[in-house]
Every structure is written in C-alpha cells, then in structure tokens.
Scaffold this motif. Structure first.
Motif, short mmCIF file in Angstrom:
data_model
loop_
_atom_site.label_atom_id
_atom_site.label_comp_id
_atom_site.label_asym_id
_atom_site.label_seq_id
_atom_site.Cartn_x
_atom_site.Cartn_y
_atom_site.Cartn_z
N THR A 282 0.64 -1.62 0.44
CA THR A 282 -0.34 0.23 -0.20
C THR A 282 0.90 0.87 -0.31
N LEU A 283 0.72 2.03 -1.56
CA LEU A 283 1.53 3.62 -1.27
C LEU A 283 0.64 4.57 -1.16
N ASP A 284 1.11 5.37 -1.20
CA ASP A 284 0.97 6.78 -2.23
C ASP A 284 0.20 6.56 -3.09
N GLY B 145 -4.84 -2.69 -6.93
CA GLY B 145 -4.99 -3.32 -5.56
C GLY B 145 -6.68 -2.96 -5.66
N ARG B 146 -7.51 -3.44 -5.19
CA ARG B 146 -8.56 -2.90 -4.87
C ARG B 146 -9.01 -1.68 -3.70
N ARG B 147 -7.90 -1.21 -3.01
CA ARG B 147 -8.39 0.47 -2.73
C ARG B 147 -6.84 0.93 -3.15
N ARG B 148 -7.38 2.63 -3.17
CA ARG B 148 -6.52 3.04 -3.98
C ARG B 148 -4.99 3.17 -2.50
N GLY B 149 -3.81 3.40 -3.45
CA GLY B 149 -2.33 3.46 -3.92
C GLY B 149 -2.07 1.24 -3.68
N GLU B 150 -3.06 0.31 -3.01
CA GLU B 150 -2.56 -0.89 -3.10
C GLU B 150 -1.76 -0.93 -5.07
N VAL B 151 -0.98 -2.12 -4.47
CA VAL B 151 -0.35 -2.15 -6.06
C VAL B 151 -0.02 -3.93 -5.88
N VAL B 152 -0.10 -4.34 -6.65
CA VAL B 152 -0.23 -6.62 -6.61
C VAL B 152 1.36 -6.43 -7.79
N LEU B 153 1.88 -6.52 -7.32
CA LEU B 153 3.06 -7.18 -7.95
C LEU B 153 3.49 -8.65 -8.30
#
Length: 92
Positions: free
Chosen positions: A25-27, A46-54
C-alpha cells in the motif's frame, strides 16, 4: 559485468514461473507511477486506492535495480523504496 537493467531482466525471466504474489500500500502517486511503468510486467492495482499487486517476476526485476533507484525492492523482499523511503511489501 552486466548493467542493472540487464540483471533485472534476467532475474524476471528466472522468476517467471514463480506463482507468488506480493502486495504493498503506497501513496497513490507512487502507486500510479509503479502501475504506469512499461517494465516490468506483472504489476497491477489492488482493490483500494494506493494498493498494488506484484508478481514474483516483477519483484525480482525491481530487486536487481541499483540501490537508490525509485521502485527498488530490498533483498529480503520486505520493502519497496520510493524517493529513498521504505514501504512494506508483503507476500500475499
């Protein structure tokens, strides 16, 4: 000696069959930057703002970039760095 980007491409090829996924979860600005990169493949929102999946291949690529580059992942796959600041990276 190979360059950072070449080592990164090689690491991603070697991890291509690794099924593990990682999340952070990032800025939102950092998340947008990461998701907008042409290379490496295997990064999505990802599903929420700022979430990323790698994917493991994307993490392997980012691990091999020289320390100090934005989006660098540490050797333990526990943190991703943006502008020198660490952000937790978790295996999903």
């Amino acid at each position: 000696m190979t360059s950072g980007p070449e080592r990164s491409r090689q690491a991603a090829r070697e991890a291509a069959d690794d099924p593990r996924l990682y999340g952070a979860t990032l800025d939102p600005v950092y998340a947008d930057h990461l998701c907008g990169m042409d290379v490496p493949a295997g990064i999505k929102r990802g599903r929420r703002r700022g979430e990323v999946v790698l994917t493991a291949a994307a993490v392997a690529y980012l691990q091999q970039l020289p320390v100090g580059w934005d989006c660098h992942v540490d050797a333990g796959r526990r943190r991703i760095y943006f502008e020198g600041g660490p952000h937790p990276l978790n295996q999903l």
